[in-house]
Design a protein around this motif. Structure first.
Motif, PDB file in Angstrom:
ATOM      1  N   ARG B 723     -11.287 -34.023  39.990  1.00 18.64           N
ATOM      2  CA  ARG B 723     -11.972 -35.171  40.469  1.00 18.64           C
ATOM      3  C   ARG B 723     -12.892 -34.660  41.293  1.00 18.64           C
ATOM      4  N   THR B 724     -14.129 -35.348  41.206  1.00 22.78           N
ATOM      5  CA  THR B 724     -15.334 -34.913  41.780  1.00 22.78           C
ATOM      6  C   THR B 724     -15.149 -34.874  43.554  1.00 22.78           C
ATOM      7  N   LEU B 725     -15.652 -33.645  44.084  1.00 21.48           N
ATOM      8  CA  LEU B 725     -15.385 -33.765  45.542  1.00 21.48           C
ATOM      9  C   LEU B 725     -16.737 -34.040  46.065  1.00 21.48           C
ATOM     10  N   VAL B 726     -16.953 -34.824  47.000  1.00 24.42           N
ATOM     11  CA  VAL B 726     -18.387 -34.977  47.587  1.00 24.42           C
ATOM     12  C   VAL B 726     -18.059 -34.357  49.093  1.00 24.42           C
ATOM     13  N   VAL B 727     -18.929 -33.253  49.374  1.00 22.63           N
ATOM     14  CA  VAL B 727     -19.076 -33.070  50.714  1.00 22.63           C
ATOM     15  C   VAL B 727     -20.221 -33.583  51.343  1.00 22.63           C
ATOM     16  N   LEU B 728     -20.011 -34.527  52.511  1.00 22.02           N
ATOM     17  CA  LEU B 728     -21.013 -35.340  52.854  1.00 22.02           C
ATOM     18  C   LEU B 728     -21.306 -34.785  54.327  1.00 22.02           C
ATOM     19  N   GLY B 729     -22.478 -34.520  54.797  1.00 21.16           N
ATOM     20  CA  GLY B 729     -23.120 -34.126  56.162  1.00 21.16           C
ATOM     21  C   GLY B 729     -24.294 -34.333  56.242  1.00 21.16           C
ATOM     22  N   GLU B 730     -24.709 -34.261  57.561  1.00 19.06           N
ATOM     23  CA  GLU B 730     -26.080 -34.268  57.995  1.00 19.06           C
ATOM     24  C   GLU B 730     -26.898 -33.080  57.711  1.00 19.06           C
ATOM     25  N   ASP B 731     -26.176 -31.729  58.201  1.00 17.26           N
ATOM     26  CA  ASP B 731     -26.681 -30.431  58.303  1.00 17.26           C
ATOM     27  C   ASP B 731     -26.668 -29.721  56.839  1.00 17.26           C
ATOM     28  N   GLU B 732     -27.736 -29.431  56.411  1.00 12.26           N
ATOM     29  CA  GLU B 732     -27.592 -29.174  55.024  1.00 12.26           C
ATOM     30  C   GLU B 732     -27.017 -27.769  54.907  1.00 12.26           C
ATOM     31  N   ALA B 733     -27.088 -26.992  55.942  1.00 15.30           N
ATOM     32  CA  ALA B 733     -26.741 -25.375  55.912  1.00 15.30           C
ATOM     33  C   ALA B 733     -25.092 -25.279  55.902  1.00 15.30           C
ATOM     34  N   MET B 734     -24.542 -26.259  56.484  1.00 11.86           N
ATOM     35  CA  MET B 734     -23.052 -26.540  56.721  1.00 11.86           C
ATOM     36  C   MET B 734     -22.712 -27.124  55.332  1.00 11.86           C
ATOM     37  N   VAL B 735     -23.224 -28.152  55.086  1.00  9.15           N
ATOM     38  CA  VAL B 735     -22.919 -28.594  53.674  1.00  9.15           C
ATOM     39  C   VAL B 735     -22.831 -27.489  52.554  1.00  9.15           C
ATOM     40  N   LYS B 736     -23.962 -27.013  52.583  1.00 11.82           N
ATOM     41  CA  LYS B 736     -23.996 -25.953  51.424  1.00 11.82           C
ATOM     42  C   LYS B 736     -23.046 -24.755  51.630  1.00 11.82           C
ATOM     43  N   ARG B 737     -22.765 -24.590  52.791  1.00 12.93           N
ATOM     44  CA  ARG B 737     -21.754 -23.562  53.184  1.00 12.93           C
ATOM     45  C   ARG B 737     -20.210 -23.856  52.540  1.00 12.93           C
ATOM     46  N   LEU B 738     -19.867 -25.157  52.944  1.00 14.21           N
ATOM     47  CA  LEU B 738     -18.807 -25.456  52.227  1.00 14.21           C
ATOM     48  C   LEU B 738     -18.671 -25.722  50.887  1.00 14.21           C
ATOM     49  N   VAL B 739     -19.987 -26.117  50.223  1.00 16.34           N
ATOM     50  CA  VAL B 739     -20.020 -26.418  48.578  1.00 16.34           C
ATOM     51  C   VAL B 739     -19.741 -24.927  48.146  1.00 16.34           C
ATOM     52  N   MET B 740     -20.122 -23.765  48.726  1.00 20.76           N
ATOM     53  CA  MET B 740     -20.203 -22.567  48.379  1.00 20.76           C
ATOM     54  C   MET B 740     -18.805 -22.104  48.470  1.00 20.76           C
ATOM     55  N   ALA B 741     -18.054 -22.472  49.534  1.00 17.66           N
ATOM     56  CA  ALA B 741     -16.803 -22.156  49.993  1.00 17.66           C
ATOM     57  C   ALA B 741     -15.710 -22.446  48.668  1.00 17.66           C
ATOM     58  N   LEU B 742     -16.084 -23.984  48.662  1.00 20.53           N
ATOM     59  CA  LEU B 742     -15.136 -24.712  47.614  1.00 20.53           C
ATOM     60  C   LEU B 742     -15.524 -24.474  45.972  1.00 20.53           C
ATOM     61  N   SER B 743     -16.580 -23.813  45.919  1.00 17.17           N
ATOM     62  CA  SER B 743     -16.902 -23.493  44.360  1.00 17.17           C
ATOM     63  C   SER B 743     -16.119 -22.676  43.882  1.00 17.17           C
ATOM     64  N   ILE B 744     -15.529 -21.788  44.423  1.00 14.84           N
ATOM     65  CA  ILE B 744     -14.463 -20.909  43.660  1.00 14.84           C
ATOM     66  C   ILE B 744     -13.287 -21.520  43.137  1.00 14.84           C
ATOM     67  N   PHE B 745     -13.096 -22.783  43.503  1.00 18.52           N
ATOM     68  CA  PHE B 745     -12.016 -23.513  42.969  1.00 18.52           C
ATOM     69  C   PHE B 745     -12.362 -24.505  41.681  1.00 18.52           C
ATOM     70  N   VAL B 746     -13.514 -24.605  41.548  1.00 17.41           N
ATOM     71  CA  VAL B 746     -14.026 -25.653  40.690  1.00 17.41           C
ATOM     72  C   VAL B 746     -13.930 -25.024  39.110  1.00 17.41           C
ATOM     73  N   PRO B 747     -13.130 -25.500  38.164  1.00 18.04           N
ATOM     74  CA  PRO B 747     -13.126 -25.380  37.016  1.00 18.04           C
ATOM     75  C   PRO B 747     -14.161 -25.401  36.172  1.00 18.04           C
ATOM     76  N   ASN B 748     -14.816 -24.559  35.116  1.00 19.05           N
ATOM     77  CA  ASN B 748     -15.874 -24.802  34.453  1.00 19.05           C
ATOM     78  C   ASN B 748     -15.566 -25.839  33.333  1.00 19.05           C
ATOM     79  N   CYS B 749     -16.667 -26.545  33.026  1.00 25.33           N
ATOM     80  CA  CYS B 749     -16.277 -27.444  32.049  1.00 25.33           C
ATOM     81  C   CYS B 749     -16.699 -27.030  30.361  1.00 25.33           C
ATOM     82  N   GLY B 750     -17.450 -26.143  30.403  1.00 30.29           N
ATOM     83  CA  GLY B 750     -17.843 -25.321  29.231  1.00 30.29           C
ATOM     84  C   GLY B 750     -18.512 -23.971  29.686  1.00 30.29           C
ATOM     85  N   THR B 751     -19.342 -23.521  28.775  1.00 32.78           N
ATOM     86  CA  THR B 751     -19.673 -22.124  29.099  1.00 32.78           C
ATOM     87  C   THR B 751     -21.142 -22.310  29.608  1.00 32.78           C
ATOM     88  N   TYR B 752     -21.140 -23.572  30.331  1.00 33.84           N
ATOM     89  CA  TYR B 752     -22.410 -23.593  31.130  1.00 33.84           C
ATOM     90  C   TYR B 752     -22.337 -23.126  32.553  1.00 33.84           C
TER      91      TYR B 752
END
Lengths: 442, 929
Positions: B723-752
Motif C-alpha cells: 500500500r503506497t505510503l505518502v509522507v506529507l510535509g512542508e519541510d522537504e528535508a524532513m520528508v526526504k529523511r523520513l522517506v529514506m528511513a522508510l525506503s528500506i522496507f519497500v519491496p522492489n516490484c522488479g529489477t528496476y
C-alpha cells in the motif's frame, strides 16, 4: 452537504481489488466496444482507435486514420456464412469519414468519405449483414462498404440514435421525432436494399437522448426532459410512459426529497439499459428502475452520483454499474426490501412534509400494490475510484473485469484480485513446467 | 541478505562475565563456550597490534639495476597510511622473494636474445616484525636499455591481517592480474615503439657506415684493407647483427599471445588496435623478415633516426625510464585506477569481506526472490567467479574434525589446494631441537590421532621455533609445493593439516623476531595460455606440474630456487611418504573439492569458538536456484524443519534479543577492536561505498523513526503489503529523511529501481500509486496545495498517509507480529548499519516464506480435478497460518510478496509488463502520537 450515498472503505462485495491503467489516448476517451471475449476497442477525441487485450491489458493495435474525433464506433463481427471474413470495427469521425478496420491485423480495410455531414451513429444489422450510418441522412452499407441505399436528407441536426427493430425495421431518433424505417429487399439485385420511411412518432416533448431495444416486442426511448416512453416494437404504439422522474411525490416508496429547482439537465435521460423485466434509466444524477410489467418505477436512487450519470449497465447478478461525470463508478444491487405485510403504510409521514393531501390518492394506490408486490431498493455495494475526470463509458467483461474510459485520457481495467492471483499462479506453474524447473535439484 | 551479525556467534568476554551471570542464562542452543585463548586476547579476531601503518595499502616497487629495490608509489598516496612503516625495507623484502626471476638473454641453444613472456608470480609474504603481510605480485616489464631488457617490478597489497591476504588470495590475484596485464600491455606497446626507433637508428647507422665503407673502398685502390677499413667492416657487421637481433625482438614482442585476454572481462584497450599502432612504423626490412605480417604501412611516423655509437653509455650513467614512461601514460593511469579500485574493494575487515562475498554468492543463486529487497546495483554486478572455485580449508576442517581417517586426506589436499596454492610453514633455518621433540616420520594413523592435539599445540610450538633470523617460507609458488611440504615435515612435526597451515600463524607472529614468511602460492596452470605454452616451451618447462591433469596440486618434489639443492636431497625421502600418501588418498576421494553441504553454515564446532571468520565456500551446484523446496514432500503438511513454526516465529523474544545484542556487539568488535585496516568502514560490496553509506544512513534514520513514532508498525506494514505510503510535509528535508528511513522496507516490484519517490509537489494520480510505493509529498498552502490534498482524500483507499507536520498516520490497522520484530522501538541496536542488517535478515525470512508460498503447487492449484476451489483456498490459508506461522495482517504481507514473485517470474525478459495496482477495501484509522 452532499446527499449522495457513500460507502465506507470496507466493501466486502466489491470484487475489484486490482487495476491496470491503460495509457495511450491523448484526449477524452468516449467509446469502448467489445470485439470478442477478450478484446475491446477504445476511441475518443484524439481520433485514434486502440485495440486492447482485456485480460492482460496489452495494447494490441493502434489504429490511425481519422483526423478528427471519433463520433461513433460499432463492431461488425464476422458472419457465420463466410469464414474468410474477419471481425471488423467501423468507426465514424467528425472528419466526415467512416473507416472499417480489421481487428485481426490492425489494418484499415476501407475508408468512405462521401458524407455530407458527420455520421453520429452506426448500427450493424448482423442478421442482414449490413450496417447503417446515421447523420443528416440514413445510409445502408454492406460489409464491403458499398452504399446500398440511402434516405433523403432528413434533418440538419442529424440522427442521434439508431436501434434495430424486428421485421427489418430500425428506429432513428431525429430531434424530438422517432422515425421508423423499413429495409426492403430490392427486386432486381440479390444484395440490394431499399429503405423506406414507415412512421414518425412525435410523442416526445424534447430531444430524444437515448433509445434502447428491450426485446422483440418492446423498445424504450428517453428524452432530455426526463420522459420515458415504452413502445411496442411491432406496431410502434406507445405502451406506457413515465415523465415525472424528478417528482418525488409520484414515488411514495422512495424517500421524498425537496428540490426547489430542477434544471432540465438534471432530468435528462442520459442512458437506458434493460433486462427482460426492467428498464434502467440514468436520469440526471440518479438511477431509476422501471418495471415493464408494473409500468412504474420500482426503485430509484435519486442522487446516485455527484453529477450526471453517463452510462449504466445491468449485470447478470442483479447488480447494476453506473459511471458518472464525477469520475466514479458505482456498483449497485437491486434488493428486495424486507417488508412486513402487517405493517401499515405510515400515512402521517407525508403530512409532515406537506405532501399528505396531494398524495393521498396515490398513496392508497401504492398501498394496495404493495400488499402483493415486493418493494425494491438500490443498495450501493461498491465504488471504483481511479479516474480523475468524467468516466464516459465502461464495458463489463464478466470474469475478466471491467474496463472504464474517461476524460482523463485513461482506460482502467478493474479486475478481481483473487482471480488474477490464481491465474498468475497457474501461469507460473505452466512456465515452471516449460522451463523444466519442476525437477528437484538435489 | 545474510549479514555478518547473524553468522557470528555470541561470545562471552571475560570482563563481562559478572554481568552475564546476573542476566538470565542463555538457552543452551545459543550459548557458545568461551574462547580458549581468551588470555591472549579476548577478541578472537584481534589483530597483531604491531603494525606501523594505519590501514591496508598497495605498494609498487622496483628492483632497480642501479640502486636495488626501491619503493615507487603507494596507493592510497598518503603518507599517513604507511605511517612509520619502512617502505624501503619492505621493498627489499618483497623484491627478494621473486622466485620467478625470468631468464632473458641468450639462451644456450639460440643465437638471438629471447624474450620470455613470463607469467607474473604471486606470492604471499609475511613479516611479523613489521606486522605486515602482503600479497606480492611480481611482474617484469621490458626496457630496451635495461639489463637483459627486463625491469622487475612488483605490486604488493599490504595488510596487517594475514587471514585477509590468505583468504582473499584468489580475488587479489585476479584483480592484480588485471592491473598487471594493463601495465604489461602498455609496456609491450612502448617497447615495440622503442624497438622500432632503435631499428631505424640502426638502419640509418648501417647506411652511413656502408657509405663510408664504400667511399673507403673507392678511395683505397691499394688492394688491401686498412685497419680503419676493417674496423668499419666490423662495426657494420655488428650493426647488422644488432638489426637482426632487434628485428627478432620486435617480432617476438608482437607475437605476444593476446588470446588470453579474451577470457577476461577486463579490456583496458583493444588489442587489435594496439597491434596496429605498433605495426605502423614497421618498415620493409621487417616485413620481409616476418612473412606473417602484412606490409601495409603507409604511414611513417615523424622520427628522425640517429646515428648510433658503437658503445652505448655506461650502465650507471643512463637514466632509467620511469614506470610511466615504460608503460604509456594511458595504460599507466588505467593501472592506477585499477589499483585504486583494488584498494577500495579490499578495504576493511576480512570477516566483513568474506561475509559479503558469501552473501553475494548466495543471493546470486536466489534469482527468484533476490530482487525484492536487495540493491539493484548489487544484483547487476558480476561477482568474481573465482570465489567459487576454491574451497577453503578452514571451514572444511571445522566440520571434518571428527571425521575418520579417510576424511583427513581431502582435508590435507584442500588445505594445500585452496586456491591452488599451498599454505605451509617452512622455516628456512630449522631449529634442531624441534626435530627431536617429535617424530619427524609419522604414519597416517598417528597423524590423525595427533590431529586434534596439534590443533592448539601448533601455536606454541611454532612460536618457539620461529625465532631469530629465521625466514619462514610458507609455501612458494611453482616449484614450491612439493618441497615446502617436505620441508615442513622434516623440520616440524606439523601435520599437513589446515590448522597448522593457517589459523595458528596469527598467534605465532607475535613471538618470532625477525622473519619473513612467505606464505604461499603458485600460479595456477589456467593462467598460462595454451598458445603461450606451445610457442614458448622453455617457459613451460619451468612448470613441474604441467602434466597434472587435475590442475589442483603439485607434489613434484622440485628444487626450490630459493633454498636449493642440499635440503632438497635431505628431505626427499621423508617427503615421499607424505606426498605419496596425500596423492593416493586424493585419488581415492576425487570429490575433495566439493564442499560439504553444511559448509559455511557451521563455522564453529565443539570447542572452536568462532575462531575463524566466515569462510568462503563454493555454493553447491544444486543450490537454491529456481529449484524447489521439494514440493513433493510438502504435500499435506510434510514440511522441512525450517518451516517449523517454532523455529520461525516461536520464541521470538529470545531470538530477537540475542540477535540484537549479538549484532551490536559484533559490529562493535569488528570495527573497534581490530587494530588494523578496519578503521575505515568496509565497503558494502565491491566498489560501492556510496551504497554502504546510504544503507547506514537509511538504517540510522529508520531506527530514529521507529523510536520516535509509536505508529511505526502500521506504517511499515503498509509498505510491506504494497500500500503506497505518502509522507506529507512542508519541510522537504524532513520528508526526504523520513522517506529514506522508510525506503528500506519497500519491496522492489522488479529489477528496476526501488519504487520510491522522494519528493513530489504536484497532485498525485492513480498512475503514481502504480509506480511508487513510497512518496514524499509537499504540503503547500497555495491553491495547488489544496488540489494536492484533494487528490489525497480522493484516492485515500489506495494510500496510507503519514503527516510529518502533525505527526499523524492514517492507514489500516496492523495486528501481526512480523513488523514488531522488524521494528521494535526498544531495540538495543545502536548503529544504522546493524539495524539495516537486522531488517534485511527479517525481510529475508519473509522472502523465503513468500517463496515457499508461491511455489507450492498444491496451495494454488487443486490436487485432483474434482477438488473444489474452496478446499484449495482453505489449504492455502492453513499453510499461511499454521505452516508459515503467520497471523492476521502478516498473511497479507506474504501474499503481496508472493504476488510480486509471481509477476517477476512470469514476466517475459524483454517486456516490462504492465504495472498493476492491488489494493484492499479495508478501513483506515488515524494514529496520533
Amino acid at each position: 452537504k452532499s446527499s449522495v450515498q457513500t460507502i465506507g472503505e470496507e466493501q466486502i462485495q466489491n470484487p475489484y481489488t486490482e487495476l491496470l491503467v491503460l495509457k495511450g489516448h491523448q484526449d477524452i476517451v468516449r467509446f469502448l466496444v467489445q470485439i470478442d471475449d477478450c478484446r475491446f476497442a477504445s476511441a475518443g477525441d484524439d481520433g485514434i482507435i486502440f485495440i486492447w487485450n482485456a485480460q492482460t491489458g496489452e495494447k494490441l493495435y493502434e489504429l490511425h486514420g481519422h483526423t478528427h474525433k471519433i463520433t461513433a464506433i460499432a463492431p461488425f463481427s464476422s458472419s457465420d456464412v463466410t469464414e474468410e471474413e474477419t471481425d471488423l470495427i467501423i468507426t465514424a469521425s467528425a472528419d466526415r469519414t467512416v473507416i472499417a478496420w480489421d481487428c485481426a491485423s490492425g489494418r484499415q480495410v476501407q475508408k468512405v468519405s462521401c458524407f455530407h455531414s458527420t455520421v453520429k451513429c452506426l448500427t450493424v444489422l448482423q442478421r442482414l449483414n449490413v450496417w447503417l450510418s446515421g447523420g443528416s441522412d440514413l445510409c445502408v452499407w454492406n460489409r464491403k462498404l458499398d452504399l446500398l441505399c440511402k434516405t433523403s436528407h432528413l434533418t440538419d441536426a442529424g440522427i442521434s440514435a439508431l436501434v434495430e427493430l424486428p421485421k427489418n425495421c430500425v428506429a432513428a431518433a431525429v430531434g424530438k421525432e422517432l422515425i421508423i424505417f423499413r429495409l426492403i429487399a430490392s427486386s432486381n439485385g440479390c444484395e440490394g436494399w431499399n429503405i423506406l420511411e414507415v412512421k414518425r412518432l412525435v410523442d416526445h416533448q424534447d430531444n430524444i437522448s437515448s433509445l434502447v431495444s428491450v426485446n422483440d416486442l418492446t423498445f424504450v426511448t428517453g428524452s432530455h426532459v426526463g420522459e420515458l416512453i415504452v413502445w411496442d416494437a411491432l406496431d410502434w404504439t406507445k405502451q406506457a410512459s413515465e415523465c415525472n422522474f424528478w417528482d418525488s411525490s409520484v414515488h411514495p416508496d422512495v424517500q421524498p426529497e425537496i428540490k426547489l429547482s430542477q434544471s432540465p439537465h438534471e432530468t435528462s435521460v442520459q442512458h437506458l439499459t434493460s433486462d427482460e423485466e426492467c428498464v434502467f434509466a440514468a436520469v440526471g444524477k440518479g438511477i431509476y428502475v422501471y418495471n415493464l410489467q408494473m409500468k412504474r418505477v420500482i426503485a430509484c436512487q435519486r442522487t446516485a452520483h455527484d453529477s450526471s450519470v453517463l452510462h449504466i449497465e445491468k449485470l447478470p447478478n442483479r447488480q447494476l454499474i453506473s459511471c458518472s461525470e464525477d469520475g466514479s463508478v458505482r456498483i449497485w444491487e437491486l434488493r428486495e426490501k424486507q417488508q412486513l405485510p402487517a405493517e401499515p403504510v405510515p400515512t402521517g409521514f407525508f403530512n409532515m412534509w406537506g405532501f399528505g393531501r396531494a398524495n393521498k390518492q396515490a398513496n392508497q394506490a401504492a398501498k394496495k400494490m404493495h400488499e402483493n408486490t415486493p418493494v425494491y431498493f438500490l443498495e450501493l455495494v461498491g465504488d471504483l475510484i481511479g479516474h480523475s475526470s468524467a468516466v464516459q463509458m465502461f464495458l463489463y467483461f464478466g470474469e475478466l473485469g471491467l474496463a472504464t474510459c474517461s476524460a482523463d485520457h485513461l482506460i482502467i481495467l478493474w479486475k478481481d484480485g483473487e482471480r488474477e492471483s490464481s491465474l498468475r499462479s497457474l501461469t507460473l506453474f505452466k512456465k515452471l513446467a516449460q522451463n523444466g524447473d519442476l525437477q528437484l535439484r538435489l | 541478505m545474510i549479514s555478518a551479525p547473524d553468522v557470528v556467534a555470541f561470545t562471552r568476554e571475560e570482563e563481562l562475565e559478572d554481568d552475564l551471570y546476573r542476566e538470565p542464562p542463555l538457552p543452551e542452543e545459543y550459548s557458545v563456550p568461551l574462547f580458549p585463548f581468551s588470555g591472549q586476547g579476548a577478541n578472537p579476531w584481534a589483530k597483531v597490534a604491531g603494525s606501523k601503518f594505519t590501514r591496508d595499502f598497495i605498494l609498487i616497487s622496483e628492483f632497480s639495476e642501479q640502486v636495488g629495490p626501491q619503493p615507487l608509489l603507494t596507493i592510497p598516496d598518503d603518507a599517513k597510511v604507511s605511517g612509520t612503516f619502512d617502505l624501503n625495507y619492505f621493498s627489499l623484502r618483497i623484491m627478494s622473494v621473486d622466485y620467478q626471476a625470468s631468464f632473458v638473454g641468450h639462451p644456450p641453444g639460440s643465437a638471438y636474445p629471447k624474450l620470455n613472456f613470463v607469467e607474473d608470480s604471486k606470492v604471499v609474504l609475511g613479516d611479523s616484525k613489521e606486522g605486515a603481510f602482503a600479497y606480492v605480485h611480481h611482474l617484469t616489464l621490458y626496457d630496451l636499455e635495461a639489463r637483459g631488457f627486463v625491469r622487475p617490478f612488483c605490486m604488493a597489497y599490504i595488510s596487517a591481517d594475514e587471514h585477509k591476504i590468505m583468504q582473499q588470495f584468489q580475488e587479489l590475484s585476479t584483480e592484480f592480474s588485471k592491473a598487471s596485464e594493463c601495465l604489461k600491455t602498455g609496456n609491450r606497446k612502448a617497447f615495440a615503439n622503442e624497438l622500432e626507433k632503435k631499428l631505424k637508428d640502426l638502419d640509418y647507422t648501417r647506411t652511413v657506415l656502408h657509405n663510408e665503407t664504400e667511399q673507403q673502398k673507392k678511395a683505397n685502390d691499394k688492394g688491401y684493407y686498412t685497419t680503419q677499413a676493417i674496423e668499419k667492416a666490423n662495426e657494420l657487421a655488428s650493426v647488422e647483427k644488432s638489426i637482426i637481433e632487434h628485428q627478432d625482438l620486435l617480432r617476438q614482442i608482437r607475437s605476444y599471445p593476446y588470446r588470453k585476454l579474451k577470457d577476461s572481462e577486463f579490456h583496458p584497450y583493444e588489442p587489435e588496435c594496439a597491434l596496429d599502432r605498433a605495426d605502423m612504423g614497421n618498415d620493409q626490412d621487417l616485413a620481409a623478415s616476418d612473412p606473417g605480417e602484412t606490409p601495409l604501412y603507409t604511414h611513417v611516423p615523424s622520427y628522425t633516426p640517429k646515428l648510433i655509437k658503437a658503445k652505448s653509455a655506461k650502465c650507471f650513467d643512463k637514466k632509467l625510464k620511469t614506470l610511466e614512461e615504460l608503460c604509456d601514460v594511458y595504460f599507466f593511469t588505467q593501472t592506477l585506477d585499477q589499483l585504486h579500485h583494488i584498494e577500495r574493494t579490499f578495504r576493511g575487515d576480512v570477516c566483513y569481506l568474506l561475509t559479503e562475498q558469501i552473501s553475494r554468492a548466495l543471493l546470486k543463486q536466489q534469482s527468484v526472490t533476490n530482487f525484492l529487497f536487495e540493491d539493484v546495483s548489487f544484483l547487476d554486478e558480476k561477482p568474481p567467479e573465482k570465489q567459487y572455485r576454491g574451497c577453503q580449508g578452514l571451514g572444511q576442517d571445522a566440520i571434518d574434525e571428527k571425521c575418520s581417517e579417510e576424511s583427513l586426506a581431502p582435508k590435507v589436499v584442500i588445505s594445500l589446494g585452496s586456491y591452488k596454492s599451498s599454505v605451509e610453514c617452512v622455516p628456512i633455518k630449522m631449529e634442531q631441537e624441534m626435530e627431536d621433540s617429535e617424530e619427524p616420520k609419522m604414519s597416517e594413523s598417528l597423524m590423525s590421532e595427533h590431529q586434534e592435539n596439534l590443533d592448539y599445540l601448533d601455536a606454541d610450538i611454532k612460536g618457539s621455533i620461529s625465532s631469530g633470523e629465521s625466514i619462514e617460507v610458507l609455501g612458494t609458488e611453482k616449484s614450491g609445493s612439493g618441497l615446502t611440504k617436505s620441508e615442513s615435515q622434516a623440520s616440524l612435526p606439523v601435520m599437513p593439516s589446515p590448522q597448522a597451515g593457517r589459523s595458528k600463524v596469527g598467534s605465532r607472529r607475535t613471538v618470532s623476531e625477525d622473519s619473513i614468511e612467505v606464505l604461499s602460492t603458485c600460479p595456477s596452470e589456467s593462467l598460462i595460455p595454451e598458445d603461450f605454452k606451445a610457442s614458448y616451451p622453455s617457459a613451460i618447462n619451468e612448470e613441474p606440474y604441467a602434466d597434472d591433469d587435475e590442475g589442483g596440486l603439485r607434489f613434484a618434489p622440485r628444487a626450490n630456487p630459493g633454498t636449493d639443492d642440499g635440503q632438497d636431497d635431505a628431505s626427499k625421502q621423508e617427503s615421499l611418504v607424505q606426498v605419496d600418501a596425500a596423492c593416493c588418498i586424493r585419488k581415492e576421494s576425487p570429490n575433495f573439492l566439493e564442499p560439504l553441504p553444511e559448509l559455511g553454515q557451521k563455522p564453529c564446532e565443539e570447542d572452536g569458538v568462532v575462531r575463524i571468520p566466515p569462510q568462503l565456500y563454493r555454493p553447491a551446484e544444486q543450490g537454491l536456484r529456481g529449484g524447489f523446496p521439494c514440493h513433493d514432500g510438502l504435500s499435506a503438511g510434510l514440511l522441512p524443519y525450517e518451516l517449523d513454526s517454532r523455529y520461525l516465529s516461536g520464541g521470538r523474544e529470545v531470538s530477537k534479543s540475542s540477535l540484537d545484542e549479538c549484532s551490536d556487539s559484533t559490529s562493535y568488535i569488528s570495527s573497534a577492536a581490530s587494530t588494523c585496516s578496519d578503521r575505515t568502514p568496509s565497503p558494502a560490496h565491491l566498489g560501492s561505498a556510496a551504497g554502504d553509506r546510504h544503507r547506514k544512513r537509511a538504517g540510522q534514520n529508520a531506527l530514529r523513526f521507529i523510536r520516535q513514532y509509536p505508529f511505526a508498525h502500521p506504517a511499515i506494514y503498509s509498505l510491506l503489503s504494497g500500500r503506497t505510503l505518502v509522507v506529507l510535509g512542508e519541510d522537504e528535508a524532513m520528508v526526504k529523511r523520513l522517506v529514506m528511513a522508510l525506503s528500506i522496507f519497500v519491496p522492489n516490484c522488479g529489477t528496476y529501481a526501488k519504487p520510491v519517490k522522494h519528493w513530489v509537489t504536484s497532485p498525485l494520480h492513480l498512475v503514481d500509486f502504480q509506480k511508487w510505493k513510497l512518496i514524499g509529498l509537499q504540503r503547500a498552502m497555495s491553491p495547488a496545495g489544496v488540489n494536492v490534498l484533494h487528490a489525497l482524500s480522493r484516492y485515500s483507499r489506495y494510500l496510507s498517509i503519514l503527516d510529518a507536520d502533525s505527526k499523524t498516520l492514517r492507514c489500516p490497522l496492523y495486528k501481526g507480529t512480523v513488523v514488531a520484530r522488524l521494528a521494535d522501538h526498544r531495540t538495543q541496536i545502536k548503529r544504522g548499519s546493524t539495524y539495516y542488517m537486522h531488517v534485511q535478515s527479517i525481510l529475508t525470512q519473509l522472502c523465503s516464506k513468500a517463496f515457499l508460498f508461491t511455489f507450492c503447487h498444491h496451495l494454488h492449484l487443486p490436487i485432483s480435478e474434482r477438488e473444489p476451489e474452496e478446499s484449495v483456498v482453505s489449504r492455502r490459508m492453513n499453510f499461511l497460518k499454521l505452516q508459515l506461522g503467520l497471523s492476521n495482517e502478516d498473511i497479507k504481507i506474504v501474499q503481496y510478496l508472493a504476488e510480486l514473485l509471481k509477476l517477476h517470474y512470469i514476466q517475459e525478459p524483454g517486456q516490462g509488463g504492465n504495472p498493476l495496482l492491488r489494493y484492499d477495501y479495508v478501513p483506515s484509522f488515524l494514529y496520533k502520537i
